[in-house]
Design a protein around this motif. Structure first.
Motif, PDB file in Angstrom:
ATOM      1  N   ILE A 184      66.847  20.324  -1.436  1.00  0.00           N
ATOM      2  CA  ILE A 184      66.211  19.494  -2.457  1.00  0.00           C
ATOM      3  C   ILE A 184      64.732  19.350  -2.133  1.00  0.00           C
ATOM      4  O   ILE A 184      64.365  19.002  -1.008  1.00  0.00           O
ATOM      5  N   THR A 185      63.896  19.631  -3.123  1.00  0.00           N
ATOM      6  CA  THR A 185      62.445  19.568  -2.944  1.00  0.00           C
ATOM      7  C   THR A 185      61.870  18.490  -3.855  1.00  0.00           C
ATOM      8  O   THR A 185      62.203  18.406  -5.036  1.00  0.00           O
ATOM      9  N   ALA A 186      61.023  17.660  -3.284  1.00  0.00           N
ATOM     10  CA  ALA A 186      60.304  16.639  -4.053  1.00  0.00           C
ATOM     11  C   ALA A 186      58.822  16.820  -3.809  1.00  0.00           C
ATOM     12  O   ALA A 186      58.393  17.133  -2.686  1.00  0.00           O
ATOM     13  N   SER A 187      58.036  16.661  -4.837  1.00  0.00           N
ATOM     14  CA  SER A 187      56.583  16.822  -4.696  1.00  0.00           C
ATOM     15  C   SER A 187      55.862  15.844  -5.604  1.00  0.00           C
ATOM     16  O   SER A 187      56.388  15.407  -6.631  1.00  0.00           O
ATOM     17  N   ALA A 188      54.653  15.496  -5.216  1.00  0.00           N
ATOM     18  CA  ALA A 188      53.835  14.563  -5.996  1.00  0.00           C
ATOM     19  C   ALA A 188      52.406  14.648  -5.510  1.00  0.00           C
ATOM     20  O   ALA A 188      52.138  15.049  -4.366  1.00  0.00           O
ATOM     21  N   THR A 189      51.472  14.282  -6.370  1.00  0.00           N
ATOM     22  CA  THR A 189      50.068  14.203  -5.988  1.00  0.00           C
ATOM     23  C   THR A 189      49.752  12.747  -5.671  1.00  0.00           C
ATOM     24  O   THR A 189      49.681  11.902  -6.564  1.00  0.00           O
ATOM     25  N   LEU A 190      49.595  12.468  -4.378  1.00  0.00           N
ATOM     26  CA  LEU A 190      49.281  11.119  -3.928  1.00  0.00           C
ATOM     27  C   LEU A 190      47.780  10.998  -3.706  1.00  0.00           C
ATOM     28  O   LEU A 190      47.029  11.952  -3.917  1.00  0.00           O
ATOM     29  N   ALA A 191      47.362   9.819  -3.267  1.00  0.00           N
ATOM     30  CA  ALA A 191      45.938   9.606  -3.032  1.00  0.00           C
ATOM     31  C   ALA A 191      45.408  10.550  -1.960  1.00  0.00           C
ATOM     32  O   ALA A 191      44.243  10.957  -1.979  1.00  0.00           O
ATOM     33  N   SER A 192      46.284  10.926  -1.027  1.00  0.00           N
ATOM     34  CA  SER A 192      45.875  11.817   0.061  1.00  0.00           C
ATOM     35  C   SER A 192      45.904  13.293  -0.331  1.00  0.00           C
ATOM     36  O   SER A 192      45.509  14.154   0.443  1.00  0.00           O
ATOM     37  N   GLY A 193      46.394  13.586  -1.530  1.00  0.00           N
ATOM     38  CA  GLY A 193      46.478  14.978  -1.987  1.00  0.00           C
ATOM     39  C   GLY A 193      47.908  15.341  -2.390  1.00  0.00           C
ATOM     40  O   GLY A 193      48.796  14.495  -2.447  1.00  0.00           O
ATOM     41  N   ARG A 194      48.120  16.615  -2.678  1.00  0.00           N
ATOM     42  CA  ARG A 194      49.437  17.088  -3.081  1.00  0.00           C
ATOM     43  C   ARG A 194      50.373  17.111  -1.886  1.00  0.00           C
ATOM     44  O   ARG A 194      50.046  17.686  -0.834  1.00  0.00           O
ATOM     45  N   VAL A 195      51.553  16.492  -2.032  1.00  0.00           N
ATOM     46  CA  VAL A 195      52.526  16.412  -0.946  1.00  0.00           C
ATOM     47  C   VAL A 195      53.844  16.991  -1.439  1.00  0.00           C
ATOM     48  O   VAL A 195      54.333  16.618  -2.512  1.00  0.00           O
ATOM     49  N   THR A 196      54.409  17.906  -0.663  1.00  0.00           N
ATOM     50  CA  THR A 196      55.702  18.506  -0.993  1.00  0.00           C
ATOM     51  C   THR A 196      56.592  18.456   0.237  1.00  0.00           C
ATOM     52  O   THR A 196      56.141  18.753   1.344  1.00  0.00           O
ATOM     53  N   GLN A 197      57.831  18.073   0.046  1.00  0.00           N
ATOM     54  CA  GLN A 197      58.773  18.022   1.158  1.00  0.00           C
ATOM     55  C   GLN A 197      60.122  18.534   0.685  1.00  0.00           C
ATOM     56  O   GLN A 197      60.596  18.179  -0.394  1.00  0.00           O
ATOM     57  N   THR A 198      60.742  19.387   1.494  1.00  0.00           N
ATOM     58  CA  THR A 198      62.058  19.942   1.177  1.00  0.00           C
ATOM     59  C   THR A 198      63.063  19.494   2.224  1.00  0.00           C
ATOM     60  O   THR A 198      62.806  19.582   3.432  1.00  0.00           O
ATOM     61  N   LEU A 199      64.201  19.020   1.766  1.00  0.00           N
ATOM     62  CA  LEU A 199      65.305  18.654   2.645  1.00  0.00           C
ATOM     63  C   LEU A 199      66.356  19.760   2.555  1.00  0.00           C
ATOM     64  O   LEU A 199      66.830  20.080   1.461  1.00  0.00           O
ATOM     65  N   TYR A 200      66.708  20.330   3.686  1.00  0.00           N
ATOM     66  CA  TYR A 200      67.613  21.478   3.703  1.00  0.00           C
ATOM     67  C   TYR A 200      69.035  21.049   4.067  1.00  0.00           C
ATOM     68  O   TYR A 200      69.240  20.161   4.900  1.00  0.00           O
ATOM     69  N   GLY A 201      70.008  21.711   3.444  1.00  0.00           N
ATOM     70  CA  GLY A 201      71.414  21.493   3.782  1.00  0.00           C
ATOM     71  C   GLY A 201      71.914  20.094   3.479  1.00  0.00           C
ATOM     72  O   GLY A 201      72.712  19.539   4.241  1.00  0.00           O
TER      73      GLY A 201
END
Length: 376
Positions: A184-201
């Motif tokens: 599952i991948t979630a992403s968003a543009t926060l104040a610090s910049g574009r952030v993407t994180q993927t949780l595996y399995g």
């Protein structure tokens, strides 16, 4: 006079009055022992109804008073975080002033390093400050989710979402793995910049249960239900405009019985978009950074002022609730409580009447004995 033995009217009359006195004394004993004039509906049905209404309101106002106390405690936690951030902004202004001067050119790397550490600490405090599990000053307080597109949280198997920041768009997508788990991948543009994180399995939720996944990089938590599948592809979750979080300070369901509180993000970049790292690597950039810090201090002071105003409002609400509870209790007491002095007077009267009635009943029962003299 008539001499009769079948019906002793005098004894019957004495017994009736004795029963009345006994009932009255029993009622007095009940009131004196309980302290209440109304102990059951038969004592005063209308009074009992009014009293119960007062008691329900008093109970509600007592809880509202605790809500005010806890609301004020929540604001104190938030204000404490803002105070420390304010201290660090003051230190940043000192460092920027020092770095902007030619005599500090040989120490710019040290000054800049300290500034970077302070900015990290500002964000850490903003992300970690919470009350009873609710984060207060990271921008997620009072923010709820709004779904867009052709899907909804429920149909996609997303039970709930928390940690959303105001006016930030989050995209969530999932890919099914061979073993039935999901990436599952979630992403968003926060104040610090574009952030993407993927949780595996990630394991899906079993039937009738839920599973929680946490995207620490985004401060996002998603609860999956047993409808979750990867077939929905990519969905968009938009955090709507931040709304005030309401504290119930009254006994009714009206806007006048609630106080709304809004807490804004005090992350460095949210205080000012230019309040970022490595701004004191030269005298020129440090000079510009001084104005940035001033703007951040001004915005933080505005936020602290709002918190202080809310705390003052809670203070007045608490005082008003204390007065209301006192007055409602007095009104209930007038209706429900017994006047002990007056009731003791009635008790004494009934006690004497009971004793006198018992004596007279004894005398009345002896009267038919005189009829025996007729047989002599």
């Amino acid at each position: 006079m008539g001499f009769r033995i079948q019906n002793n009217i005098a004894a019957m009359n004495a017994q009736r009055n004795l029963s009345i006195s006994d009932s009255a004394m029993s009622k007095s004993l009940e009131r004196l022992s309980s302290g209440y004039r109304i102990n059951s509906a038969k004592d005063d049905a209308a009074g009992l109804s009014i009293s119960q209404g007062f008691r329900a309101s008093i109970a509600s106002y007592n809880v509202a008073s605790r809500n005010v106390t806890e609301g004020n405690a929540l604001l104190q936690v938030a204000e404490g975080a803002m105070d420390q951030v304010g201290n660090m902004l003051t230190r940043l202004k000192e460092l920027a002033t020092q770095a902007a001067s030619a005599n500090a050119s040989s120490n710019l790397d040290k000054i800049n390093a300290e500034g970077n550490q302070l900015l990290d600490e500002i964000d850490r405090i903003a992300n970690s400050t919470e009350y009873a599990g609710s984060k207060l000053v990271d921008g997620s307080f009072g923010v709820s989710d709004t779904k867009t597109g052709s899907w909804t949280l429920a149909s996609a198997g997303l039970q709930s979402v928390s940690g959303l920041q105001s006016s930030v768009t989050y995209t969530v997508a999932a890919v099914t793995q061979a073993d039935g788990s999901y990436n599952i991948t979630a992403s968003a543009t926060l104040a610090s910049g574009r952030v993407t994180q993927t949780l595996y399995g990630v394991s899906g939720a079993s039937t009738g249960s839920t599973a929680e996944v946490s995207f620490a990089a985004l401060g996002l938590k998603i609860t999956l239900n047993d409808n979750f599948t990867a077939t929905f592809g990519g969905g968009t979750i938009i955090a709507g405009n931040q709304v005030a979080s309401n504290f119930q300070v009254g006994a009714r369901d009206t806007s006048d019985d609630r106080i709304g509180v809004t807490l804004s993000s005090i992350k460095a970049a949210d205080l000012d978009t230019n309040l970022v790292k490595d701004k004191m690597t030269s005298a020129a950039s440090a000079q510009a950074f001084m104005a940035t810090v001033d703007a951040a201090i001004s915005k933080l002071n505005e936020y602290r002022g709002n918190v202080g105003a809310a705390q003052n409002r809670f203070g007045y609400a608490s005082a008003n609730l204390a007065t209301t509870i006192e007055n409602f209790s007095a009104a209930d007491s007038v209706i429900r409580d017994v006047d002990m002095a007056a009731e003791m007077t009635r008790f004494t009267k009934n006690q004497i009447l009971l004793q006198a009635g018992t004596a007279m009943l004894s005398q009345a029962n002896q009267s038919p004995q005189m009829i025996l003299s007729l047989f002599k």
